[in-house]
Design a protein around this motif. Structure first.
Motif, PDB file in Angstrom:
ATOM      1  N   ASP A   1       0.854  -1.193   0.000  1.00  0.00           N
ATOM      2  CA  ASP A   1       0.000   0.000   0.000  1.00  0.00           C
ATOM      3  C   ASP A   1       0.891   1.244   0.000  1.00  0.00           C
ATOM      4  O   ASP A   1       0.684   2.189   0.755  1.00  0.00           O
ATOM      5  CB  ASP A   1      -0.906  -0.013   1.231  1.00  0.00           C
ATOM      6  CG  ASP A   1      -2.004   1.028   1.157  1.00  0.00           C
ATOM      7  OD1 ASP A   1      -2.375   1.428   0.047  1.00  0.00           O
ATOM      8  OD2 ASP A   1      -2.468   1.468   2.236  1.00  0.00           O
ATOM      9  N   ALA A   2       1.894   1.204  -0.862  1.00  0.00           N
ATOM     10  CA  ALA A   2       2.939   2.229  -0.825  1.00  0.00           C
ATOM     11  C   ALA A   2       2.395   3.636  -1.036  1.00  0.00           C
ATOM     12  O   ALA A   2       2.889   4.599  -0.446  1.00  0.00           O
ATOM     13  CB  ALA A   2       4.000   1.917  -1.881  1.00  0.00           C
ATOM     14  N   ARG A   3       1.382   3.767  -1.872  1.00  0.00           N
ATOM     15  CA  ARG A   3       0.863   5.114  -2.144  1.00  0.00           C
ATOM     16  C   ARG A   3       0.250   5.760  -0.912  1.00  0.00           C
ATOM     17  O   ARG A   3       0.155   6.987  -0.827  1.00  0.00           O
ATOM     18  CB  ARG A   3      -0.160   5.044  -3.270  1.00  0.00           C
ATOM     19  CG  ARG A   3       0.486   4.716  -4.613  1.00  0.00           C
ATOM     20  CD  ARG A   3      -0.537   4.588  -5.717  1.00  0.00           C
ATOM     21  NE  ARG A   3       0.114   4.277  -6.993  1.00  0.00           N
ATOM     22  CZ  ARG A   3      -0.548   4.002  -8.102  1.00  0.00           C
ATOM     23  NH1 ARG A   3      -1.890   3.985  -8.107  1.00  0.00           N
ATOM     24  NH2 ARG A   3       0.116   3.736  -9.221  1.00  0.00           N
ATOM     25  N   ASN A   4      -0.169   4.941   0.058  1.00  0.00           N
ATOM     26  CA  ASN A   4      -0.731   5.480   1.300  1.00  0.00           C
ATOM     27  C   ASN A   4       0.239   5.350   2.475  1.00  0.00           C
ATOM     28  O   ASN A   4      -0.131   5.677   3.603  1.00  0.00           O
ATOM     29  CB  ASN A   4      -2.036   4.759   1.648  1.00  0.00           C
ATOM     30  CG  ASN A   4      -3.118   5.035   0.639  1.00  0.00           C
ATOM     31  OD1 ASN A   4      -3.322   6.173   0.237  1.00  0.00           O
ATOM     32  ND2 ASN A   4      -3.793   3.988   0.186  1.00  0.00           N
ATOM     33  N   THR A   5       1.437   4.866   2.198  1.00  0.00           N
ATOM     34  CA  THR A   5       2.415   4.723   3.289  1.00  0.00           C
ATOM     35  C   THR A   5       3.755   5.317   2.864  1.00  0.00           C
ATOM     36  O   THR A   5       3.965   6.522   2.932  1.00  0.00           O
ATOM     37  CB  THR A   5       2.577   3.245   3.679  1.00  0.00           C
ATOM     38  OG1 THR A   5       2.935   2.475   2.526  1.00  0.00           O
ATOM     39  CG2 THR A   5       1.294   2.690   4.275  1.00  0.00           C
ATOM     40  N   LEU A   6       4.661   4.473   2.348  1.00  0.00           N
ATOM     41  CA  LEU A   6       6.019   4.920   2.053  1.00  0.00           C
ATOM     42  C   LEU A   6       6.080   5.965   0.940  1.00  0.00           C
ATOM     43  O   LEU A   6       6.953   6.845   0.951  1.00  0.00           O
ATOM     44  CB  LEU A   6       6.881   3.713   1.671  1.00  0.00           C
ATOM     45  CG  LEU A   6       7.141   2.701   2.803  1.00  0.00           C
ATOM     46  CD1 LEU A   6       7.841   1.464   2.258  1.00  0.00           C
ATOM     47  CD2 LEU A   6       7.976   3.333   3.914  1.00  0.00           C
TER      48      LEU A   6
END
Length: 856
Positions: free
Chosen positions: A635-640
């Protein structure tokens, strides 16, 4: 006129003299009539003696003689009647007892019979052995003795020894009714001769204490009431002998028994001659009834206690003069719903508290649960009376509560927490926090016992926010210290740590902003150390409360405010992390709950991850870090990548963090690490944070490790490698260099013979994507040997025993028909007749013919 009066007076004397003569004659006549009957009492015949007694009654009471005449007759009959008390026939003894009782009830001077009656009863009832075998007769004799006490009163003083001897024996009589009658007689006797009774009262205590636990509740009630009278009219030495037995009766199943104890103790507090010497022993007994389950007993105890306090206040008015002037001043804080005791009651407790608390501290650890509960309830009542005077006893109080709050009985714990809350209400926070926080910080109190934290949480609930505000920085520092918040994984300990935070938020609300970081650290620690969903839910609720206290819209905002400090703290401890370090778990909680905030702090987060994933670090810890990374990357777009900045760190992330963990090393543990790293890599490729343009610079160094993983012994590694190749090809599209493509397909072809059907399916899928990645740079004629090898291997598996594999291979070959249809047709025709079932070959040939020439 004088002559007339003398005449009347003389006439009256004459009348009285005449009456006396008449009564004497009547008595003489009765005695003459009784002479024969009295002689019959000595006969051997039972029936003769019985008829004689019946005849005596007819000649006396049935003829309604005057009281004077009865007196003379009684004096003559008494010895004979007393002799009948030892008659072998029960009916004769019964008739004699009834007749003696009737005489005592009707004669004007019954005390004249005492010199003969009391010794006779003493012989009959007061010996070491029971001479009267009939229970009902023993009861009748005791009732007669009670009657004697009622009508003779103080005249019984000379017979004190005999009376005590009788009562000592009859109180222990096997017949319950005799016991009760003996108790009644004892009470009346004590009240009749108070100036003499105290000399022998001590002798009645032991039999009463033996009777006080009798199986019949009415007997127990009688024994308690009698003990009250014996002590009241006795000497002060007997109080100590009775108190422990009365205390036991406070646990009696019968409400009437407990009520009797309450009444007796209350009356002692009001009326006992030496009550001042025994206040410290009597007060706890009466105050224990404040928590009785029966409302009537609670109200009775409260009323007696008010009377006691008011009386003591009046008796010591001069001593209390200064305090009486400020009687209406209430403490700044007082427990809601509690009625403040009167000044006398409060002073009685305060002046005796130093004697009461050691006993309370001992009994609250008693082996009996009922005793512990009653003592814990008593402690709360005492502290409500003591108010701020409990400060001087704080050390003992806290030590007692530390242990009592971990009791197995839930009711005991509730009462102890109520006491701790009262300490917070009445005692200056500077005083109790100094002791409490010191105990919380000590090594032996954290992991081994949650008691100090329980007491602290309760005290904080009782305190005012205004009083606590100056101490918040110290409180926050202690709770967030690693030795406190990270020391134990015991659910009970973590629950109390959470209770401290909840209490602070409830009491201080907005003021908690100055220790917001420390409270968040505690809440993160609680979540990281427990697997209990309920406890995690409570911690998350407290995080939301912390947000509300600071007017923050969500936990994400709270993390944004403190993320730098949180990561800085983790970074400092990171070199010492192992599989058991709570900081690793804290990192997981922080990164997963902070959501998009993680993307703002990549420069601080990635070094922590990098150092934690070096091959020299603990393997199990690295596994857990990779699992965390996989979750974040999916869920990189909402995390990292929430800020679109992850690509700036991509090259060091892949080359310094990922690739060292993909290098092959022998052993199961390194193999598990490689599987975890491949899983993480797949999450990166599928998470949407990367484009092919960003990967171009590192794909040459990355690809060999992925291809090498296709030969891993671990099925999971082979599976992740196949999926990673598929994901990488999807990202690249037609931009992969032909040399790279030609290195990929042979390794995928090997996986078509894999022992795992899942790996075979993923390999086929990757080959299908491989074909879709062939762009203009890939010249079919120039690379025909590669294509021919690919077609031959695929056609070999088109005849696979598994129909599902055949269908999947057919679809891949159909997509290959657009690359080099002539080469494919030639290879299909060459193997068609060799297949067990040529139907798939025929379908493929038909598909190749249907492909437009433009496509070919």
């Amino acid at each position: 006129m004088v002559c007339v009066c003398r005449s009347v007076s003389g006439h009256h004397d004459d009348i009285m003299a005449a009456m006396e003569v008449g009564e004497e004659r009547a008595a003489a006549d009765v005695l003459r009539a009784l002479a024969r009957h009295l002689n019959c009492l000595n006969e051997d015949s039972k029936s003769t003696r019985k008829r004689a007694l019946e005849s005596i009654r007819k000649e006396t009471f049935d003829k309604r003689l005057s009281s004077v005449a009865l007196q003379e007759v009684f004096a003559c009959l008494l010895k004979s009647l007393l002799k009948c008390l030892s008659d072998p026939m029960e009916r004769c003894r019964e008739a004699a007892v009834q007749m003696i009782a009737d005489f005592i009830r009707n004669v004007p001077q019954p005390e004249e019979s005492l010199p003969y009656l009391i010794p006779a009863l003493s012989q009959r009832l007061g010996g070491n052995e029971i001479l009267e075998p009939a229970e009902e007769l023993r009861l009748a004799m005791l009732e007669m003795l009670t009657l004697v006490v009622e009508v003779c009163g103080s005249c019984l003083a000379p017979y004190l020894d005999d009376m005590i001897k009788i009562l000592q024996r009859t109180i222990l009589d096997p017949f319950p009714d005799v016991k009760k009658e003996s108790c009644k007689c004892t009470v009346n006797f004590a009240k009749s001769i108070p100036e003499h009774f105290h000399m022998q009262s001590e002798g009645l205590v032991k039999p009463l204490m033996q009777t006080i636990s009798h199986q019949h509740s009415r007997v127990r009630v009688a024994a308690i009431e009698t003990a009250g009278a014996v002590v009241q009219y006795g000497n002060g030495k007997t109080v100590d002998d009775v108190l422990s037995h009365l205390a036991q009766r406070l646990f009696d199943d019968s409400p009437q028994v407990r009520k009797s104890v309450t009444l007796v103790v209350g009356h002692w507090l009001l009326n006992l001659r030496d009550r001042y010497s025994y206040f410290h022993k009597l007060i706890p007994l009466l105050l224990s009834s404040f928590s009785d389950e029966i409302p009537e007993i609670r109200l009775l105890a409260a009323d007696l206690w008010r009377q006691t306090g008011a009386q003591w206040e009046k008796e010591n008015e001069e001593d209390l003069k200064d305090k009486l002037d400020f009687l209406n001043q209430h403490p700044a804080r007082y427990p809601a719903g509690a009625e403040r005791p009167g000044l006398g009651c409060r002073e009685l407790v305060v002046r005796n508290l130093s004697k009461l608390l050691p006993a309370v501290s001992r009994d609250v650890a008693d082996w009996l649960g009922a005793t512990r509960l009653k003592t814990a309830q008593l402690l709360a009542v005492l502290l409500l009376h003591a108010e701020d005077h409990s400060t001087q006893h704080l050390h003992l109080l806290l030590s007692t509560l530390y242990h009592a709050c971990t009791d197995a009985e839930e009711a005991v714990v509730r009462s102890c927490l109520e006491s701790a809350q009262l300490i917070g209400t009445f005692v200056d926070p500077e005083v109790f926090l100094k002791l409490l926080l010191g105990r919380v910080e000590s090594p032996h109190s954290s992991s081994l016992c949650s008691g100090p934290l329980m007491v602290l949480a309760a005290a904080l609930r009782g305190c005012s926010g205004e009083a606590l505000q100056p101490h918040l920085p110290h409180l926050g520092a202690v709770l967030a210290h690693p030795d406190v918040c990270q020391e134990s994984q015991q659910p009970a300990y973590l629950r109390q740590l959470l209770a401290c935070v909840t209490a602070l938020l409830s009491t201080c609300a907005g003021d908690c902003g100055i220790i917001s970081l420390q409270l968040l650290q505690v809440l993160v620690s609680v979540q990281s150390l427990t697997a209990n969903p309920e406890l995690c839910g409570e911690a998350q609720h407290s995080i939301r409360s912390l947000c509300q206290a600071q007017a923050l819209s969500s936990p994400v905002e709270l993390y944004r405010r403190h993320m730098a400090a949180l990561l800085d703290g983790l970074s400092r401890s990171q070199p010492s992390w192992t599989r058991h370090s709570p900081q690793r778990l804290q990192l997981e909680v922080i990164t997963m709950q902070s959501g998009p905030v993680v993307g703002q702090f990549l420069p601080q987060l990635l070094p922590v991850l990098h150092d934690s994933l070096q091959p020299s670090r603990d393997p199990e810890m690295r596994l857990q870090i990779f699992i965390l990374l996989s979750k974040l990357l999916l869920d990189a777009r909402n995390t990292l990548d929430s800020q679109g900045q992850f690509s700036e760190h991509l090259e060091p992330f892949l080359l310094d963090l990922m690739l060292p963990n993909l290098v092959w090393h022998a052993g199961r543990v390194p193999a598990a690490i490689r599987s975890a790293a491949l899983t993480c890599l797949l999450a990166l490729l599928q998470g949407g944070a990367l484009t092919w343009h960003q990967l171009v610079g590192v794909q040459d160094r990355l690809m060999p490790h992925i291809l090498a993983a296709l030969d891993e012994d671990s099925q999971l590694s082979r599976l992740m490698a196949c999926r990673s190749i598929s994901a990488l090809q999807t990202l690249a599209g037609k931009q992969l260099h032909p040399d790279t493509l030609n290195k990929i397909y042979p390794e995928l072809l090997k996986r078509l013979d894999d022992s795992s059907e899942e790996v075979r399916a993923e390999a086929l899928g990757a080959l299908g994507r491989w074909l879709s990645c062939l762009g203009r740079e890939y010249d079919p004629q120039a690379f025909q040997p590669h294509l021919e090898l690919l077609f031959q291997q695929l056609l070999l598996h088109l005849d696979d025993p598994d129909g599902a594999v055949q269908d999947a291979v057919l679809e891949v070959l159909k997509s290959a028909s657009t690359v080099h249809p002539a080469l494919l047709r030639h290879n299909v025709e060459a193997v068609r007749d060799k297949h067990r079932n040529p139907s798939h070959c025929d379908r493929l040939l038909r598909h190749i013919r249907s492909v437009p020439q433009d496509s070919a």
